[in-house]
Design an enzyme around this catalytic site. Structure first.
Site, PDB file in Angstrom:
ATOM      1  N   GLU A   1     -14.621  25.056 -20.089  1.00 13.90           N
ATOM      2  CA  GLU A   1     -14.023  24.325 -20.323  1.00 13.90           C
ATOM      3  C   GLU A   1     -12.458  24.217 -19.842  1.00 13.90           C
ATOM      4  O   GLU A   1     -12.011  23.236 -19.563  1.00 13.90           O
ATOM      5  CB  GLU A   1     -13.328  24.458 -21.941  1.00 13.90           C
ATOM      6  CG  GLU A   1     -12.437  25.241 -22.340  1.00 13.90           C
ATOM      7  CD  GLU A   1     -12.735  26.714 -22.107  1.00 13.90           C
ATOM      8  OE1 GLU A   1     -11.869  27.638 -21.832  1.00 13.90           O
ATOM      9  OE2 GLU A   1     -14.418  26.563 -22.310  1.00 13.90           O
ATOM     10  N   ASP A   2     -11.748  25.728 -19.723  1.00 10.44           N
ATOM     11  CA  ASP A   2     -10.293  25.477 -18.297  1.00 10.44           C
ATOM     12  C   ASP A   2     -10.432  24.655 -17.839  1.00 10.44           C
ATOM     13  O   ASP A   2      -9.290  24.024 -16.671  1.00 10.44           O
ATOM     14  CB  ASP A   2     -10.456  26.847 -18.507  1.00 10.44           C
ATOM     15  CG  ASP A   2     -11.212  28.118 -17.861  1.00 10.44           C
ATOM     16  OD1 ASP A   2     -12.631  28.370 -17.961  1.00 10.44           O
ATOM     17  OD2 ASP A   2     -11.500  29.039 -17.222  1.00 10.44           O
ATOM     18  N   PHE A   3     -11.729  25.553 -16.401  1.00  9.46           N
ATOM     19  CA  PHE A   3     -11.821  24.184 -15.179  1.00  9.46           C
ATOM     20  C   PHE A   3     -11.963  23.005 -15.162  1.00  9.46           C
ATOM     21  O   PHE A   3     -11.063  22.286 -14.698  1.00  9.46           O
ATOM     22  CB  PHE A   3     -13.685  25.173 -14.870  1.00  9.46           C
ATOM     23  CG  PHE A   3     -13.168  24.404 -13.544  1.00  9.46           C
ATOM     24  CD1 PHE A   3     -12.923  24.492 -12.427  1.00  9.46           C
ATOM     25  CD2 PHE A   3     -14.684  23.331 -13.217  1.00  9.46           C
ATOM     26  CE1 PHE A   3     -13.131  23.694 -11.382  1.00  9.46           C
ATOM     27  CE2 PHE A   3     -14.763  22.542 -12.433  1.00  9.46           C
ATOM     28  CZ  PHE A   3     -14.162  22.945 -10.536  1.00  9.46           C
TER      29      PHE A   3
ATOM     30  N   GLY B   1      -8.059  22.149 -16.760  1.00  8.43           N
ATOM     31  CA  GLY B   1      -7.472  22.422 -15.290  1.00  8.43           C
ATOM     32  C   GLY B   1      -7.723  21.020 -14.386  1.00  8.43           C
ATOM     33  O   GLY B   1      -6.902  20.208 -13.766  1.00  8.43           O
TER      34      GLY B   1
END
Length: 256
Positions: A178-180, A183
Site C-alpha cells: 500500500e505504501d508504494f 506514494g
C-alpha cells in the site's frame, strides 16, 4: 506482543510536540485479550497527559492487513497531519517536530524516513542492519536524490486532505504494498515528498535467519511485480558489479 513493544510504544508517548493524539490499532478483538493491551494501559497510566485512543479488531475491507487494521482509526482522525508508523519503530522525542517542519512548504504532502535498524542481537540482525545500511539505503537515497518516488510506509507523515483526493486509506486496500501505491498516487498528482533527517529505526527484537530471508524474498517479489523494468538491472548494479569490483580488489591486493 513484540518483545520490544513497550519500549517502542513508550517512545511515542515521549514526543516533544505541543499537541498530538495517539491512535493505537490492534488487529485482535477485545475478547481475544491480546497482551499488548496490558502494555498500552500501563503506558497510559504513566503518561496521563498524552491523549490516546485504542481501536481493536480489523475491518476486512481488502487484502491488505495493515489497512484492514487501521481503517477505523484513519476515519476518526481529527488532525490534518497523520504520522503512520509500524509498532516496531523506535523514535526519538524530536522526530515528529522535525518531520512536520518539512510540510511548511505547501507543496510537500508526505515526509518519509530512511529505514534502518536500531539494535543487533543475532547474526540475522547483523544481516538486517547491513542490508538497510548498504544496499537498501544506497538505492533509497539515490532515488530520493534524483526525485523518484521511494517513500517507505514504515514511518511517514502525510496530509490527510491530499490522500482523500485519491480516495483515502480504503482506496489502497486492494494492494499488499500500500505504501508504494499511496506514494505513487500522490506523486502522480504533482505533490512533493521530503526525506526526514531522522531514520526510521526498526526495533522488533532479535529475528531468526529464516525470518530475515523470507522478508528479503517477499520484498524482492513485490519489487519484481511493481517495477519489473528496474528489477531487470538489479543484478548488474548489485551482485555482478560488486563481484567484479571485489575481484579487482583481491587481484591487486594479492598481486595475482
Amino acid at each position: 506482543a513484540d518483545c520490544n513493544l513497550k519500549i517502542n510504544l513508550e517512545s511515542f508517548f515521549k514526543l516533544n510536540y505541543p499537541k498530538y493524539e495517539l491512535l493505537l490499532c490492534i488487529a485482535e478483538n477485545e475478547s481475544d485479550c491480546p497482551p499488548s493491551i496490558a502494555i498500552i494501559n500501563e503506558l497510559i497510566n504513566l503518561y496521563p497527559q498524552v491523549e490516546v485512543r485504542i481501536f481493536m479488531g480489523a475491518s476486512p475491507i481488502g487484502i491488505n492487513p495493515k489497512i484492514n487494521n487501521m481503517i477505523t482509526a484513519y476515519q476518526s482522525v481529527q488532525y490534518e497531519l497523520i504520522w503512520l508508523s509500524d509498532s516496531n519503530i523506535l523514535t526519538s522525542p524530536d522526530t515528529l517536530t522535525e518531520m512536520v517542519s518539512h510540510v511548511i512548504n505547501p507543496q510537500v504532502v508526505l515526509v518519509h524516513q530512511l529505514p534502518y535498524v536500531a539494535s543487533v542481537k543475532s547474526f540475522a540482525d547483523c544481516l538486517d542492519k547491513i542490508y538497510f545500511g548498504t544496499q537498501h539505503s544506497r538505492v533509497y537515497l539515490w532515488a530520493n536524490l534524483i526525485g523518484r518516488n521511494c517513500a517507505n510506509g514504515m514511518s511517514w507523515v502525510f496530509k490527510k486532505s491530499a490522500l482523500e483526493e485519491e480516495g483515502g486509506f480504503a482506496a489502497f486496500s486492494e494492494y499488499l504494498a500500500e505504501d508504494f501505491f499511496m506514494g505513487k498516487a500522490l506523486w502522480n498528482r504533482g505533490w512533493k515528498f521530503s526525506l526526514s533527517s531522522f531514520p526510521a529505526l526498526q526495533n522488533a527484537g532479535s529475528r531468526s535467519f529464516s525470518a530475515f530471508r523470507d522478508r528479503i524474498v517477499r520484498w524482492g517479489r513485490l519489487r519484481a511485480t511493481m517495477m519489473p523494468i528496474p528489477g531487470l538491472f538489479e543484478p548488474f548494479t548489485e551482485c555482478l558489479m560488486l563481484g567484479i569490483i571485489g575481484s579487482i580488489v583481491l587481484a591487486n591486493t594479492l598481486e595475482w
